[in-house]
Design an enzyme around this catalytic site. Structure first.
Site, PDB file in Angstrom:
ATOM      1  N   ARG A 119      -6.313  -2.872   9.745  1.00  0.00           N
ATOM      2  CA  ARG A 119      -6.854  -4.230   9.729  1.00  0.00           C
ATOM      3  C   ARG A 119      -6.354  -5.047  10.909  1.00  0.00           C
ATOM      4  O   ARG A 119      -7.114  -5.755  11.565  1.00  0.00           O
ATOM      5  CB  ARG A 119      -6.485  -4.916   8.406  1.00  0.00           C
ATOM      6  CG  ARG A 119      -7.115  -6.310   8.223  1.00  0.00           C
ATOM      7  CD  ARG A 119      -6.651  -6.927   6.915  1.00  0.00           C
ATOM      8  NE  ARG A 119      -5.213  -7.100   6.890  1.00  0.00           N
ATOM      9  CZ  ARG A 119      -4.431  -6.868   5.828  1.00  0.00           C
ATOM     10  NH1 ARG A 119      -4.955  -6.421   4.715  1.00  0.00           N
ATOM     11  NH2 ARG A 119      -3.135  -7.060   5.896  1.00  0.00           N
ATOM     12  N   ASP A 138       5.547  -5.219   6.147  1.00  0.00           N
ATOM     13  CA  ASP A 138       6.146  -6.514   6.466  1.00  0.00           C
ATOM     14  C   ASP A 138       6.106  -7.484   5.292  1.00  0.00           C
ATOM     15  O   ASP A 138       7.033  -8.271   5.096  1.00  0.00           O
ATOM     16  CB  ASP A 138       5.512  -7.136   7.709  1.00  0.00           C
ATOM     17  CG  ASP A 138       4.016  -7.347   7.573  1.00  0.00           C
ATOM     18  OD1 ASP A 138       3.437  -6.910   6.549  1.00  0.00           O
ATOM     19  OD2 ASP A 138       3.421  -7.954   8.470  1.00  0.00           O
ATOM     20  N   ASP A 154       2.545  -0.300  11.886  1.00  0.00           N
ATOM     21  CA  ASP A 154       2.492  -1.633  12.490  1.00  0.00           C
ATOM     22  C   ASP A 154       3.775  -2.438  12.327  1.00  0.00           C
ATOM     23  O   ASP A 154       3.750  -3.666  12.416  1.00  0.00           O
ATOM     24  CB  ASP A 154       1.319  -2.427  11.892  1.00  0.00           C
ATOM     25  CG  ASP A 154       1.446  -2.602  10.384  1.00  0.00           C
ATOM     26  OD1 ASP A 154       2.316  -1.960   9.773  1.00  0.00           O
ATOM     27  OD2 ASP A 154       0.654  -3.373   9.816  1.00  0.00           O
ATOM     28  N   ARG A 172       1.041  -5.276  -5.399  1.00  0.00           N
ATOM     29  CA  ARG A 172       1.250  -6.509  -4.634  1.00  0.00           C
ATOM     30  C   ARG A 172       1.410  -7.653  -5.617  1.00  0.00           C
ATOM     31  O   ARG A 172       0.741  -7.695  -6.645  1.00  0.00           O
ATOM     32  CB  ARG A 172       0.088  -6.751  -3.682  1.00  0.00           C
ATOM     33  CG  ARG A 172       0.014  -5.741  -2.541  1.00  0.00           C
ATOM     34  CD  ARG A 172      -1.115  -6.056  -1.569  1.00  0.00           C
ATOM     35  NE  ARG A 172      -1.042  -5.234  -0.374  1.00  0.00           N
ATOM     36  CZ  ARG A 172      -1.617  -4.045  -0.231  1.00  0.00           C
ATOM     37  NH1 ARG A 172      -2.311  -3.548  -1.245  1.00  0.00           N
ATOM     38  NH2 ARG A 172      -1.499  -3.359   0.884  1.00  0.00           N
ATOM     39  N   THR A 207       4.247   2.592   5.723  1.00  0.00           N
ATOM     40  CA  THR A 207       2.861   2.143   5.840  1.00  0.00           C
ATOM     41  C   THR A 207       2.134   3.054   6.809  1.00  0.00           C
ATOM     42  O   THR A 207       2.670   3.400   7.870  1.00  0.00           O
ATOM     43  CB  THR A 207       2.773   0.689   6.339  1.00  0.00           C
ATOM     44  OG1 THR A 207       1.422   0.406   6.731  1.00  0.00           O
ATOM     45  CG2 THR A 207       3.681   0.421   7.516  1.00  0.00           C
ATOM     46  N   GLY A 259       0.815  -1.206   0.000  1.00  0.00           N
ATOM     47  CA  GLY A 259       0.000   0.000   0.000  1.00  0.00           C
ATOM     48  C   GLY A 259       0.851   1.259   0.000  1.00  0.00           C
ATOM     49  O   GLY A 259       1.891   1.318   0.663  1.00  0.00           O
ATOM     50  N   ASP A 310      -0.249   2.333   8.664  1.00  0.00           N
ATOM     51  CA  ASP A 310      -0.755   1.608   9.839  1.00  0.00           C
ATOM     52  C   ASP A 310       0.178   1.677  11.046  1.00  0.00           C
ATOM     53  O   ASP A 310      -0.234   1.338  12.158  1.00  0.00           O
ATOM     54  CB  ASP A 310      -1.004   0.131   9.493  1.00  0.00           C
ATOM     55  CG  ASP A 310      -2.189  -0.053   8.571  1.00  0.00           C
ATOM     56  OD1 ASP A 310      -3.042   0.853   8.515  1.00  0.00           O
ATOM     57  OD2 ASP A 310      -2.267  -1.096   7.888  1.00  0.00           O
TER      58      ASP A 310
END
Length: 319
Positions: A171, A103, A129, A72, A125, A11, A127
């Site tokens: 997510r 990741d 994360d 992707r 990213t 993303g 996120d």
């Protein structure tokens, strides 16, 4: 090492262009040839590789998205796909690769490192994360986009005396929801890392309504469930007029904040330094405002942890 390359994968995130710029210009400063690979690992397999010059990254530091595009690739997860990528690297005599992404992108970088092509991962990213770094490229910009949207929604919520459920990205990680909820005074924050206590949410809404509160804001990370389904549950349980807003991909776009531009520039330069030092299979990051790097396998084996003190504080302040 004379030739290296850079790609963006997964993303997109605001600040990726600033990282690309830093990689390209830092490489040229040290006399390296630098190549840009378009469309991520899929583009690597297809040979979408072009030489980058100083002017190739002019006027991009303020732009969102990625000038190298992103994709992707399920095929690259296979040994056959990885071999196709390796053949392209050999064809262009590329000796090292910098991968900007999350990741999943780092797993591809690790496979190439194991095959003799040293790779460095840069966490990009929204996120936030990725273990081993306090912040990832794009998180601060996405967070500010969410806060700006909540501020506007609050005006409407107040005018019409409504409860609003705002669904944000996340997510598997609740950082965006947690930080946005704390920054904007949300009544409840629902994240994947904490079990949903629907009764507590309803109890808080009812207490607020009884003391004359005119509106409420609930932030829900997409990993918890559907914002529309949750909004219906709230309205059925409280009989309070409830509306839902799903912010969606607006969170990924926009000009990166100063924080993301600086972070991306520092991490991009650090990645080049690691390749010049002969290192591969590393992920760069920032901890307590100091640049760090970790083994990719170490990062992939860890699980991102939410800041539980912030979550506790949000509950204490939203009484």
């Amino acid at each position: 090492m004379k030739k290296i390359a850079v790609l963006t994968s997964g993303g997109d995130a605001p600040g990726m262009n600033a990282a690309i710029r830093a990689v390209v210009r830092k490489s040229i400063y040290h006399g390296l040839e630098i190549y840009g690979i378009e469309n991520g690992f899929q583009g690597l397999m297809n040979g979408n590789i072009r030489k980058m010059e100083i002017g190739s990254v002019g006027d991009i530091i303020q732009r969102g998205g990625t000038i190298l595009f992103s994709a992707r690739s399920e095929e690259f997860k296979t040994p056959e796909g990885q071999q196709r990528g390796i053949e392209q690297l050999k064809k262009h005599e590329i000796e090292g690769l910098i991968v900007i992404g999350g990741d999943g992108s780092f797993r591809g970088a690790q496979k190439l490192t194991e095959s003799g092509f040293p790779c460095i991962g840069i966490p990009g990213t929204i996120d936030n994360d990725i273990p081993g770094t306090d912040f990832t490229i794009g998180f601060d910009t996405a967070l500010n986009t969410i806060i700006e949207a909540i501020d506007k929604i609050r005006d409407t919520a107040t005018s019409h005396e409504r409860t609003y459920v705002i669904e944000v990205m996340g997510r598997d990680a609740g950082d965006l929801a947690l930080w946005a909820g704390l920054a904007d005074g949300a009544e409840s924050i629902l994240i994947p890392e904490k079990k949903d206590d629907f009764k507590a949410v309803i109890s808080k809404l009812k207490r607020g309504h009884e003391r004359g509160k005119k509106h409420s804001i609930i932030i829900l990370a997409e990993g918890v469930g559907s914002g529309f389904a949750y909004g219906k549950r709230i309205q059925d349980a409280t009989n309070l007029e409830t509306r839902v807003t799903v912010l969606g991909h607006i969170q990924r776009g926009g000009s990166p904040t100063a924080s993301d531009r600086v972070l991306a520039s520092r991490l991009g330069a650090k990645a080049v330094d690691l390749l010049l030092a002969g290192n591969g299979g590393r992920v760069v990051g920032i901890q307590q405002n100091q640049l760090v790097d970790h083994d990719i396998l170490e990062i992939l084996d860890q699980k991102h942890a939410i800041n539980l003190d912030m979550y506790k504080l949000s509950n204490e302040l939203s009484i």
